[in-house]
Design an enzyme around this catalytic site. Sequence first.
Site, short mmCIF file in Angstrom:
data_model
loop_
_atom_site.label_atom_id
_atom_site.label_comp_id
_atom_site.label_asym_id
_atom_site.label_seq_id
_atom_site.Cartn_x
_atom_site.Cartn_y
_atom_site.Cartn_z
CE LYS A 73 -3.23 -2.57 -0.12
NZ LYS A 73 -4.04 -2.73 -1.75
N GLY A 75 2.52 2.38 -2.79
CA GLY A 75 2.62 2.77 -4.99
C GLY A 75 3.02 1.32 -5.31
CG HIS A 127 4.63 -7.02 -1.05
ND1 HIS A 127 4.51 -5.46 -1.25
CD2 HIS A 127 3.68 -6.68 -1.32
CE1 HIS A 127 3.66 -4.81 -1.98
NE2 HIS A 127 2.99 -5.85 -2.13
CE1 TYR A 220 1.13 6.34 -4.30
CE2 TYR A 220 0.63 8.37 -3.49
CZ TYR A 220 0.15 7.72 -3.58
OH TYR A 220 -1.25 7.90 -3.89
CE LYS A 293 -11.32 9.19 -0.13
NZ LYS A 293 -11.05 9.96 0.49
N GLY A 294 -5.94 7.31 -4.32
CA GLY A 294 -3.99 7.71 -5.07
C GLY A 294 -3.69 9.17 -4.50
P1 PAP Z 1 -0.42 -3.64 -3.02
O1 PAP Z 1 1.24 -3.53 -1.98
O2 PAP Z 1 -1.33 -4.80 -2.31
O3 PAP Z 1 0.02 -3.84 -4.78
P2 PAP Z 1 0.12 -0.74 -3.24
O4 PAP Z 1 -0.28 -0.40 -5.12
O5 PAP Z 1 0.75 -0.17 -2.84
O6 PAP Z 1 -0.51 -1.69 -3.01
O7 PAP Z 1 -1.18 0.23 -3.03
C1 PAP Z 1 -2.17 1.19 -3.45
C2 PAP Z 1 -2.42 2.42 -3.06
O8 PAP Z 1 -2.08 2.56 -4.25
C3 PAP Z 1 -4.28 3.02 -2.97
O9 PAP Z 1 -3.57 4.21 -2.12
P3 PAP Z 1 -4.59 5.08 -1.46
O10 PAP Z 1 -5.84 3.75 -0.53
O11 PAP Z 1 -5.01 5.81 -0.56
O12 PAP Z 1 -5.76 5.01 -2.28
C4 PAP Z 1 -3.80 3.45 -4.30
O13 PAP Z 1 -5.07 4.08 -4.70
C5 PAP Z 1 -2.68 3.46 -4.69
N1 PAP Z 1 -2.40 3.77 -6.03
C6 PAP Z 1 -2.29 2.39 -6.88
N2 PAP Z 1 -2.39 3.94 -8.78
C7 PAP Z 1 -1.77 4.53 -8.21
C8 PAP Z 1 -1.45 5.28 -9.23
N3 PAP Z 1 -1.47 5.07 -10.85
N4 PAP Z 1 -0.98 6.82 -9.24
C9 PAP Z 1 -1.69 7.20 -7.77
N5 PAP Z 1 -1.68 5.94 -7.14
C10 PAP Z 1 -2.05 5.00 -7.21
#
Ligand code: PAP
Length: 337
Positions: A73, A75, A127, A220, A293-294
């Site tokens: 989580k 990025g 991870h 991030y 949300k990102g």
């Molecule tokens: P993972 O470790 O399970 O693969 P990961 O991708 O690290 O997950 O984290 C997901 C977070 O990155 C989410 O954040 P949020 O819950 O605060 O919204 C997700 O929205 C965000 N995320 C995924 N893709 C992008 C992107 N292209 N740009 C910015 N943020 C992103």
Amino acid sequence: MSKTEQQKSTAADEGIKQLVSTLPTKPDCNSTTNLLYQYQGFWYHQFYLEHLIAAQTHFTPEPNSTILCSYPKTGTTWLKALSFAITTRTHYPPSQSPLLSRFPHDCVPFFELAPSVARNKLLVATHIPYTSLPAAAAAASGCKLAYICRDPKDVVVSLWQFQRKQKKEEDDDGDADMGIEEAFEQFCEGNSVAGPYWDHVLGYWRASLEFPERVLFVRYEELKRETERCVKALADFLGCGFSLEEEKQGIVQGIIDLCSIESLKGLDVTKNGRFAPTESMPYTIHNSSFYRKGEVGDWRNFLTEEMGARLDKIMADRFAGSGLGLWFSASNQETTN
Ligand code: PAP
């Protein structure tokens, strides 16, 4: 696989299960069915841990490969999309990128979850904390590692939202007992999945100081704020920096747009696909769950100021003397570059 190989791998699996059964455990408040097991200083669910231990023995990355490393989580999906788009751009311009039809986690596999898919790939992900990486995957052995980290306050919220959604999918009443307070407490105590978060970050931070050419430390918040600069630095690190000609043609911006959360969220593969890295994974995850949300600072919608200050203080104490400041705190943003 031959019969003898099959027997050997079953025996190895049994050995790993046996080892895991001897480890300290704690209940995971974010999941009613799963215990967390402590291994080499970090906490994991059983399924993931068994794969991690197997990878420690069996996984050897390709020479010259790059491993995208992260705590969940922070990025990961974004870093995978960007790195994949950067390294494949001469074959596929952004308008024809495989990312338009394939999920980033399928383009860049986690080697511990999908070792056979990751074999022979020059771009893989993990991870696993730095200190538990398979020996052949550590920076000391010549691999390049790009690590992404994020404000822990946003990480704890993102993790909680993700696990809550996952639980709700498995069981209609699943989110009833999953309060943010409990998840926050667990994170602060260091017992969250793959935690303690601070030790995960510090492992890669120290490696980046020891092997600056081989370990890229990406934040991030910086990637959000100065996307173009960070994407160019990532391309340089991956050994395929952008030429002036490419910049003029808008390739950098094309990759940034392709990998934006808005663009990836809208794809069919996101709306309809599921993440299932191995057949043995006890569940699959809807691809859309990886995009929420990102945003930077979404924690303010879920945590109190006091909770935020408490987590900042924990990080400041843990990072003391490491040279790694609180990059996510406004007053430190100028010093992170
Ligand atoms: P993972 O470790 O399970 O693969 P990961 O991708 O690290 O997950 O984290 C997901 C977070 O990155 C989410 O954040 P949020 O819950 O605060 O919204 C997700 O929205 C965000 N995320 C995924 N893709 C992008 C992107 N292209 N740009 C910015 N943020 C992103």
